[in-house]
Design a protein around this motif. Structure first.
Motif, mmCIF file in Angstrom:
data_model
loop_
_atom_site.group_PDB
_atom_site.id
_atom_site.type_symbol
_atom_site.label_atom_id
_atom_site.label_comp_id
_atom_site.label_asym_id
_atom_site.label_seq_id
_atom_site.Cartn_x
_atom_site.Cartn_y
_atom_site.Cartn_z
ATOM 1 N N GLU A 29 0.671 -1.272 0.193
ATOM 2 C CA GLU A 29 0.038 -0.385 0.416
ATOM 3 C C GLU A 29 1.310 1.302 -0.230
ATOM 4 O O GLU A 29 0.149 2.049 -0.499
ATOM 5 C CB GLU A 29 -1.089 0.237 1.034
ATOM 6 N N GLN A 30 1.682 1.304 0.514
ATOM 7 C CA GLN A 30 2.568 2.305 1.002
ATOM 8 C C GLN A 30 3.836 2.226 -0.463
ATOM 9 O O GLN A 30 4.291 3.263 -1.142
ATOM 10 C CB GLN A 30 3.862 2.469 2.005
ATOM 11 N N ALA A 31 3.668 1.895 -1.204
ATOM 12 C CA ALA A 31 4.454 1.278 -2.218
ATOM 13 C C ALA A 31 3.495 2.200 -3.294
ATOM 14 O O ALA A 31 4.500 2.614 -4.143
ATOM 15 C CB ALA A 31 5.300 0.614 -2.830
ATOM 16 N N SER A 32 2.751 1.982 -3.314
ATOM 17 C CA SER A 32 1.710 2.508 -4.259
ATOM 18 C C SER A 32 1.448 3.977 -3.849
ATOM 19 O O SER A 32 1.401 4.791 -5.096
ATOM 20 C CB SER A 32 0.426 1.529 -3.801
ATOM 21 N N VAL A 33 1.460 4.074 -2.396
ATOM 22 C CA VAL A 33 1.242 5.886 -2.249
ATOM 23 C C VAL A 33 2.677 6.363 -3.118
ATOM 24 O O VAL A 33 2.340 7.518 -3.256
ATOM 25 C CB VAL A 33 1.074 5.812 -1.098
ATOM 26 N N VAL A 34 3.741 5.981 -3.108
ATOM 27 C CA VAL A 34 5.056 6.735 -3.429
ATOM 28 C C VAL A 34 4.642 6.857 -5.042
ATOM 29 O O VAL A 34 5.660 7.171 -5.518
ATOM 30 C CB VAL A 34 6.034 5.838 -3.226
ATOM 31 N N TRP A 35 4.286 4.978 -5.706
ATOM 32 C CA TRP A 35 4.209 5.304 -6.836
ATOM 33 C C TRP A 35 3.063 6.715 -7.289
ATOM 34 O O TRP A 35 3.338 7.179 -8.856
ATOM 35 C CB TRP A 35 3.750 3.885 -7.681
ATOM 36 N N GLN A 36 1.607 6.853 -6.988
ATOM 37 C CA GLN A 36 1.312 7.503 -7.368
ATOM 38 C C GLN A 36 1.311 9.334 -7.534
ATOM 39 O O GLN A 36 1.357 9.738 -7.894
ATOM 40 C CB GLN A 36 -0.347 7.466 -6.136
ATOM 41 N N SER A 37 2.761 9.410 -6.231
ATOM 42 C CA SER A 37 3.567 10.383 -6.386
ATOM 43 C C SER A 37 4.391 10.932 -7.368
ATOM 44 O O SER A 37 3.931 11.546 -7.752
ATOM 45 C CB SER A 37 4.425 11.121 -4.975
ATOM 46 N N LEU A 38 5.507 9.455 -7.419
ATOM 47 C CA LEU A 38 5.962 9.764 -8.401
ATOM 48 C C LEU A 38 6.116 9.698 -9.819
ATOM 49 O O LEU A 38 6.809 10.180 -10.674
ATOM 50 C CB LEU A 38 7.078 9.007 -7.660
ATOM 51 N N LYS A 39 4.566 8.924 -10.197
ATOM 52 C CA LYS A 39 4.491 8.903 -11.263
ATOM 53 C C LYS A 39 3.971 10.535 -12.199
ATOM 54 O O LYS A 39 4.005 10.489 -13.323
ATOM 55 C CB LYS A 39 3.156 7.740 -11.572
ATOM 56 N N THR A 45 14.576 12.665 -9.787
ATOM 57 C CA THR A 45 15.961 12.728 -8.999
ATOM 58 C C THR A 45 16.337 11.174 -9.121
ATOM 59 O O THR A 45 15.975 10.110 -9.372
ATOM 60 C CB THR A 45 16.057 13.028 -8.302
ATOM 61 N N LYS A 46 17.954 11.611 -8.798
ATOM 62 C CA LYS A 46 18.883 9.741 -7.897
ATOM 63 C C LYS A 46 18.141 8.978 -7.302
ATOM 64 O O LYS A 46 17.859 7.804 -7.800
ATOM 65 C CB LYS A 46 20.065 10.318 -8.059
ATOM 66 N N PHE A 47 17.889 9.686 -5.635
ATOM 67 C CA PHE A 47 16.599 8.977 -5.285
ATOM 68 C C PHE A 47 15.825 8.615 -5.087
ATOM 69 O O PHE A 47 15.001 7.320 -5.373
ATOM 70 C CB PHE A 47 16.733 9.883 -3.777
ATOM 71 N N ASP A 48 14.753 9.349 -6.145
ATOM 72 C CA ASP A 48 13.625 8.500 -6.722
ATOM 73 C C ASP A 48 13.893 7.157 -7.307
ATOM 74 O O ASP A 48 12.719 6.508 -7.337
ATOM 75 C CB ASP A 48 12.615 9.712 -7.773
ATOM 76 N N LEU A 49 15.302 7.375 -8.231
ATOM 77 C CA LEU A 49 15.284 6.131 -9.076
ATOM 78 C C LEU A 49 15.580 5.266 -7.992
ATOM 79 O O LEU A 49 15.922 4.054 -8.607
ATOM 80 C CB LEU A 49 16.271 6.774 -9.789
ATOM 81 N N PHE A 50 16.098 4.976 -6.684
ATOM 82 C CA PHE A 50 16.939 3.922 -6.772
ATOM 83 C C PHE A 50 15.578 3.642 -5.385
ATOM 84 O O PHE A 50 15.534 2.315 -5.212
ATOM 85 C CB PHE A 50 17.997 4.586 -5.916
ATOM 86 N N LEU A 51 14.992 4.570 -4.727
ATOM 87 C CA LEU A 51 14.073 3.860 -3.972
ATOM 88 C C LEU A 51 13.019 3.258 -5.332
ATOM 89 O O LEU A 51 11.966 2.135 -4.800
ATOM 90 C CB LEU A 51 13.062 5.628 -3.843
ATOM 91 N N LEU A 52 12.371 4.016 -6.562
ATOM 92 C CA LEU A 52 11.236 2.592 -6.947
ATOM 93 C C LEU A 52 12.506 1.819 -7.469
ATOM 94 O O LEU A 52 11.324 0.267 -7.544
ATOM 95 C CB LEU A 52 11.345 3.354 -9.003
ATOM 96 N N ASN A 53 13.738 1.024 -7.077
ATOM 97 C CA ASN A 53 14.193 -0.152 -7.857
ATOM 98 C C ASN A 53 13.858 -0.810 -6.299
ATOM 99 O O ASN A 53 13.650 -2.132 -6.918
ATOM 100 C CB ASN A 53 15.994 0.268 -7.916
ATOM 101 N N ASN A 54 14.116 -0.277 -5.476
ATOM 102 C CA ASN A 54 14.071 -0.991 -4.354
ATOM 103 C C ASN A 54 12.103 -1.563 -3.904
ATOM 104 O O ASN A 54 11.936 -2.457 -3.221
ATOM 105 C CB ASN A 54 13.693 0.047 -2.563
ATOM 106 N N ILE A 55 11.913 -1.048 -4.698
ATOM 107 C CA ILE A 55 9.933 -1.388 -4.373
ATOM 108 C C ILE A 55 9.377 -1.957 -5.349
ATOM 109 O O ILE A 55 8.666 -2.052 -5.235
ATOM 110 C CB ILE A 55 8.977 0.338 -3.516
#
Length: 159
Positions: free
Chosen positions: A14-24, A30-40
């Motif tokens: 559920e939290q990964a989905s929230v992150v994705w809804q924001s990032l999309k 950013t580099k941080f966004d990309l590393f975060l997406l890879n991790n989730i």
């Protein structure tokens, strides 16, 4: 990741989905966004994960071409997701995309694993076992074990 490590997989998803809804909604990650997406990546359904990985690779190629190890990780993660979900045609495409990068980064353990997984996509178990054995000889018993598990799992499928 905290929720996942506590055994709360649905909360993590559920939290990964929230992150994705924001990032999309963001044009440039950013580099941080990309590393975060890879991790989730593993918390998304297969189609979403593959789409996210493809967009992340495009962002790396465009904005951060020096992040070869992140590119490597995204390709490897997406390939494994596709294989474990029995989407062998798509997995082959991702593995073939990663093979030149594995060579460039001298990731020969991952290259051998990729060759084993390519063989598994074709149900060529003897070739997969050959590359598994090479991994074992290279000193990667964990990687060899992962391939053994996939060999057994894929053999059990009715294809």
């Amino acid at each position: 990741m905290y929720e996942f490590e506590r055994g709360h997989y649905s909360a993590a998803k559920e939290q990964a989905s929230v992150v994705w809804q924001s990032l999309k909604k963001i044009d440039t990650w950013t580099k941080f966004d990309l590393f975060l997406l890879n991790n989730i990546l593993y918390f998304f359904d297969l189609d979403t994960a593959a789409s996210i990985a493809q967009m992340a690779l495009q962002a790396i190629n465009t904005n951060y071409p020096h992040l070869l190890h992140l590119k490597f990780a995204l390709i490897e993660n997406c390939s494994l997701l596709l294989i474990t979900n029995n989407d062998f045609p798509q997995a082959k495409l991702w593995i073939e995309k990663g093979s030149p990068l594995y060579k460039e980064l001298f990731q020969f353990d991952s290259l051998n694993a990729a060759y084993a997984f390519l063989a598994l996509c074709e149900q060529d178990f003897s070739t997969a076992e050959k590359y598994r054995d090479i991994l074992q000889q290279m000193g990667d018993p964990s990687g060899a074990q992962d391939i053994t598990k996939e060999i057994e799992r894929i053999r059990s499928l009715e294809i």
